[in-house]
Design a protein around this motif. Structure first.
Motif, PDB file in Angstrom:
ATOM      1  N   ASP A 376       0.831  -1.201   0.000  1.00  0.00           N
ATOM      2  CA  ASP A 376       0.000   0.000   0.000  1.00  0.00           C
ATOM      3  C   ASP A 376       0.867   1.254   0.000  1.00  0.00           C
ATOM      4  N   LYS A 401      -7.837  -6.441  -9.346  1.00  0.00           N
ATOM      5  CA  LYS A 401      -7.139  -6.309  -8.075  1.00  0.00           C
ATOM      6  C   LYS A 401      -6.762  -4.852  -7.822  1.00  0.00           C
ATOM      7  N   SER A 402      -6.302  -4.172  -8.868  1.00  0.00           N
ATOM      8  CA  SER A 402      -5.948  -2.765  -8.725  1.00  0.00           C
ATOM      9  C   SER A 402      -7.174  -1.935  -8.378  1.00  0.00           C
ATOM     10  N   HIS A 405      -8.068  -2.407  -4.715  1.00  0.00           N
ATOM     11  CA  HIS A 405      -7.212  -1.688  -3.764  1.00  0.00           C
ATOM     12  C   HIS A 405      -7.500  -0.187  -3.791  1.00  0.00           C
ATOM     13  N   ARG A 408     -10.607   0.497  -1.954  1.00  0.00           N
ATOM     14  CA  ARG A 408     -10.343   0.387  -0.512  1.00  0.00           C
ATOM     15  C   ARG A 408      -9.652   1.646   0.023  1.00  0.00           C
TER      16      ARG A 408
END
Length: 441
Positions: A376, A401-402, A405, A408
């Motif tokens: 991160d 996946k990117s 993240h 998030r």
């Protein structure tokens, strides 16, 4: 001598709750062009007023930026027109905000929330509304379409209440309902549209044929997973809801504003074009893109804090308040958390507090964002350097996946969004030192 209740009262005044625009604590942070290039609430109001009899709009903002308060300002702004009736619904009361959302249970929750709001506010349809609850009606709909509700953990006598409760609380119920609704989505859309049309007719029968009806749906942007295992599924479901079902989210004779998370436009580029645009409620720009403090923004936040309580007996010189405002990144919820931490630490100590107390308060709130995984930290460093999302866009677009993240980062407020001429992003100030430490180490 300081009032013995001063610390307690100031602390309580910083509680996180939506305000009406005529509340003494409210400060308009978007009217001054020095703070924002335009007022997102005014943009929404104009889009609704200039549309015909119906429209759909997206309103985006981080949790804790004052979005629910600004929706109330939008309601007051629209109701300056005596022919307009605005219904504000908290979707958190009818929709589960921690699991994937499907178009079928979203539509049921929407109609249920709309009907509840009409019945709860006697200024809209009186004390004995002619419109029944949609929770009763949906049971009839399921029976008409031969959707078997047996085995869905509800009793026939309490079917309406059971559906209302279980759509929000029981993921197994939602999964089974979705399975049994397959092939019936078109009929459900028609039923929900019919219910909203009847609501409009009831409002026009009471207030006049020219009545304009506006539906504001709050809290949708708060939908998020509760664990690594569920979060991406939740994010993807919200994206699919608004990207794939825009036609099903439009209603005749109703102007609808959906609150959505700020990452939606990144996960689904161009989605604003499927609606009447997307307005963003940014964080307060306490620093410019060059990193220098923005005095106009700091002065506006000082007025906001002063409305809640006298800060100078607590902090002393203005530079201590400025330090807290800069540490918050202009994210209102964290500014209030920082001040509450100072107030707690000040109990039993002489006022104004020392620099050590301010340091401890900053460290306490910073600790809520830590520990920071190394992966991160490297991505956040890229965001900090570029003031963009830092997405590695390949020919086929960013991988899931990117996107997960980045979603998030937005949901946890590690990345904050600002606006000058255009939107730009930065790492939360409380994380910057840790990001640099890990990258350099």
């Amino acid at each position: 001598m300081t009032d013995p209740h001063y610390l307690r009262d100031f602390y309580r005044a910083l509680a996180d709750r939506p305000l009406e625009p005529d509340d003494g604590w409210y400060v308009d942070l978007y009217h001054d062009p020095a703070l924002a290039p335009f007022d997102p609430v005014e943009q929404l109001a104009t889009g609704i007023e200039w549309s015909g009899t119906s429209s759909t709009h997206l309103f985006s903002g981080f949790r804790g930026t004052g979005k629910s308060t600004e929706l109330r300002r939008l309601r007051a702004r629209l109701q300056q027109d005596p022919a307009t009736r605005v219904v504000l619904c908290d979707m958190g009361k009818t929709l589960n905000l921690s699991s994937p959302v499907d178009i079928s249970d979203f539509l049921i929750a929407l109609a249920g929330a709309f009907g509840d709001a009409l019945r709860d506010d006697p200024t809209l349809l009186g004390t004995d509304p002619p419109l029944p609850s949609y929770w009763v009606r949906v049971v009839d709909f399921l029976a008409r379409t031969e959707v078997d509700i047996r085995g869905l953990s509800i009793k026939a006598a309490g079917a309406a209440a059971g559906i209302q409760t279980n759509i929000r609380r029981d993921p197994t119920f939602r999964d089974r309902l979705r399975e049994r609704m397959e092939g019936h989505l078109g009929a459900l859309v028609d039923d929900v549209r019919s219910y909203l049309s009847e609501a409009v007719e009831a409002l026009r029968a009471r207030w006049g044929d020219g009545t304009k009806v506006v539906l504001l749906l709050d809290s949708i942007e708060q939908i998020r997973g509760t664990s690594l295992g569920t979060a991406e599924g939740v994010y993807a479901s919200v994206e699919a809801l608004f990207a794939n079902h825009s036609a099903s989210l439009r209603f005749d004779d109703v102007h609808v504003v959906y609150t959505v998370p700020p990452w939606l436009k990144i996960r689904s580029p161009g989605i604003a074009g499927d609606y009447g645009g997307m307005q963003l409620l940014p964080c307060v720009r306490v620093r410019g893109r060059d990193g220098r403090p923005d005095r106009a923004a700091l002065d506006a936040l000082e007025r906001l804090v002063r409305r809640r309580g006298a800060w100078s007996p607590l902090l002393g010189p203005r530079d201590r308040l400025d330090r807290l405002m800069l540490a918050s990144g202009g994210y209102l919820r964290d500014l209030f958390r920082l001040l509450q931490a100072v107030l707690r630490l000040a109990r039993g100590r002489p006022l104004p507090v020392s620099d050590d107390i301010v340091d401890q308060a900053v460290a306490e709130v910073r600790g809520s964002y830590l520990p920071l995984p190394r992966e991160d930290a490297h991505w956040l460093a890229e965001i900090q350097g570029s003031q963009s999302t830092g997405l590695a866009v390949h020919q086929a677009g960013p991988d899931r996946k990117s996107l997960y993240h980045l979603s998030r980062f937005f949901d946890t407020h590690m990345v904050l969004c600002y606006r000058t001429e255009a939107e730009w992003y930065d790492v939360h100030p409380l994380l910057r030192d840790e990001v640099l430490r890990q990258v350099r180490g």
